[in-house]
Design a protein around this motif. Structure first.
Motif, PDB file in Angstrom:
ATOM      1  N   ILE A  37       0.977  -1.230  -0.060  1.00  0.00           N
ATOM      2  CA  ILE A  37      -0.364   0.020   0.168  1.00  0.00           C
ATOM      3  C   ILE A  37       0.871   0.713   0.135  1.00  0.00           C
ATOM      4  O   ILE A  37       1.477   1.218   0.942  1.00  0.00           O
ATOM      5  N   ILE A  38       0.576   2.203  -0.852  1.00  0.00           N
ATOM      6  CA  ILE A  38       1.259   2.944  -0.951  1.00  0.00           C
ATOM      7  C   ILE A  38      -0.148   4.306  -0.818  1.00  0.00           C
ATOM      8  O   ILE A  38      -0.745   4.977  -1.257  1.00  0.00           O
ATOM      9  N   GLU A  39       0.669   5.156   0.456  1.00  0.00           N
ATOM     10  CA  GLU A  39      -0.153   6.049   1.190  1.00  0.00           C
ATOM     11  C   GLU A  39       0.590   7.882   1.198  1.00  0.00           C
ATOM     12  O   GLU A  39       1.524   7.802   1.468  1.00  0.00           O
ATOM     13  N   ALA A  40      -0.450   8.672  -0.190  1.00  0.00           N
ATOM     14  CA  ALA A  40       0.157  10.221   0.148  1.00  0.00           C
ATOM     15  C   ALA A  40      -0.467  11.207   1.167  1.00  0.00           C
ATOM     16  O   ALA A  40      -1.561  11.001   0.786  1.00  0.00           O
ATOM     17  N   ARG A  52      -3.202  11.551  12.622  1.00  0.00           N
ATOM     18  CA  ARG A  52      -2.083  10.758  12.610  1.00  0.00           C
ATOM     19  C   ARG A  52      -2.852   9.499  13.204  1.00  0.00           C
ATOM     20  O   ARG A  52      -2.039   8.310  12.740  1.00  0.00           O
ATOM     21  N   ALA A  53      -3.069   9.619  14.365  1.00  0.00           N
ATOM     22  CA  ALA A  53      -3.893   8.489  14.739  1.00  0.00           C
ATOM     23  C   ALA A  53      -5.076   7.304  14.347  1.00  0.00           C
ATOM     24  O   ALA A  53      -4.502   5.894  13.725  1.00  0.00           O
ATOM     25  N   LYS A  54      -5.260   8.384  13.537  1.00  0.00           N
ATOM     26  CA  LYS A  54      -6.136   7.763  12.571  1.00  0.00           C
ATOM     27  C   LYS A  54      -5.621   6.699  11.247  1.00  0.00           C
ATOM     28  O   LYS A  54      -5.631   5.199  11.415  1.00  0.00           O
ATOM     29  N   ASP A  55      -4.743   7.308  10.840  1.00  0.00           N
ATOM     30  CA  ASP A  55      -3.226   6.780   9.965  1.00  0.00           C
ATOM     31  C   ASP A  55      -2.735   5.481  10.914  1.00  0.00           C
ATOM     32  O   ASP A  55      -2.594   4.372  10.227  1.00  0.00           O
ATOM     33  N   LEU A  56      -2.133   5.648  11.462  1.00  0.00           N
ATOM     34  CA  LEU A  56      -1.458   4.446  12.117  1.00  0.00           C
ATOM     35  C   LEU A  56      -2.047   2.577  12.901  1.00  0.00           C
ATOM     36  O   LEU A  56      -2.362   2.273  12.340  1.00  0.00           O
ATOM     37  N   HIS A  57      -3.477   3.645  12.894  1.00  0.00           N
ATOM     38  CA  HIS A  57      -4.469   2.643  13.043  1.00  0.00           C
ATOM     39  C   HIS A  57      -4.865   1.996  11.463  1.00  0.00           C
ATOM     40  O   HIS A  57      -5.203   0.257  11.426  1.00  0.00           O
ATOM     41  N   ARG A  58      -4.976   2.367  10.641  1.00  0.00           N
ATOM     42  CA  ARG A  58      -5.246   1.287   9.211  1.00  0.00           C
ATOM     43  C   ARG A  58      -4.370   1.026   9.278  1.00  0.00           C
ATOM     44  O   ARG A  58      -4.617  -0.052   8.092  1.00  0.00           O
ATOM     45  N   ASP A  59      -2.762   1.069   9.297  1.00  0.00           N
ATOM     46  CA  ASP A  59      -2.128   0.955   8.882  1.00  0.00           C
ATOM     47  C   ASP A  59      -1.768  -0.825   9.845  1.00  0.00           C
ATOM     48  O   ASP A  59      -1.151  -1.323   9.297  1.00  0.00           O
ATOM     49  N   ALA A  60      -1.897   0.177  11.613  1.00  0.00           N
ATOM     50  CA  ALA A  60      -1.465  -2.199  11.556  1.00  0.00           C
ATOM     51  C   ALA A  60      -3.177  -2.918  11.089  1.00  0.00           C
ATOM     52  O   ALA A  60      -2.789  -3.937  11.208  1.00  0.00           O
ATOM     53  N   GLN A  68       2.199  -4.505   3.435  1.00  0.00           N
ATOM     54  CA  GLN A  68       2.972  -3.261   4.514  1.00  0.00           C
ATOM     55  C   GLN A  68       2.211  -2.092   3.248  1.00  0.00           C
ATOM     56  O   GLN A  68       1.642  -1.449   2.432  1.00  0.00           O
ATOM     57  N   THR A  69       3.092  -1.243   4.819  1.00  0.00           N
ATOM     58  CA  THR A  69       2.070   0.185   3.821  1.00  0.00           C
ATOM     59  C   THR A  69       3.413   1.282   3.659  1.00  0.00           C
ATOM     60  O   THR A  69       4.085   1.302   5.181  1.00  0.00           O
ATOM     61  N   LEU A  70       3.296   1.877   2.847  1.00  0.00           N
ATOM     62  CA  LEU A  70       4.527   3.205   3.145  1.00  0.00           C
ATOM     63  C   LEU A  70       4.094   5.067   2.534  1.00  0.00           C
ATOM     64  O   LEU A  70       2.375   4.460   2.004  1.00  0.00           O
TER      65      LEU A  70
END
Length: 98
Positions: A37-40, A52-60, A68-70
């Motif tokens: 996964i690539i997120e911009a 930021r916390a929401k992004d980290l939850h999604r990455d987890a 794998q998220t970049l």
């Protein structure tokens, strides 16, 4: 910004699917291959701790599903594309060795 990434990935010979829905994660900007996964992230994504916390939850959640998220910032994509490309190419190399 996503159009710029798509064009640059194409120039590297990398096919990416855009705006992909992943159950349990939601919509992601790009998926390369089966598991990258690539997120911009724009500046607005990280102005508040909540986003930021929401992004980290999604990455987890994505990692729990085997992805794998970049995640890259606007500044990295526009001003330091070589580092972004190296990270993506490195992740793809690791994926083919597993």
């Amino acid at each position: 910004m996503e159009s710029l990434i798509r064009l640059r990935l194409h120039r590297l010979g990398i096919d990416a699917r855009t705006q992909v829905w992943i159950t349990g994660v939601g919509e992601v900007d790009f998926v390369v291959g089966e598991r990258l996964i690539i997120e911009a992230d724009g500046r607005a994504n990280h102005e508040g701790d909540g986003l930021r916390a929401k992004d980290l939850h999604r990455d987890a959640a994505a990692a729990a599903l085997g992805y794998q998220t970049l995640r890259f910032t606007y500044a990295m994509i526009v001003h330091d594309w070589q580092a972004v490309a190296a990270a993506i190419e490195g992740a793809l190399r690791r994926d083919t060795r597993q």
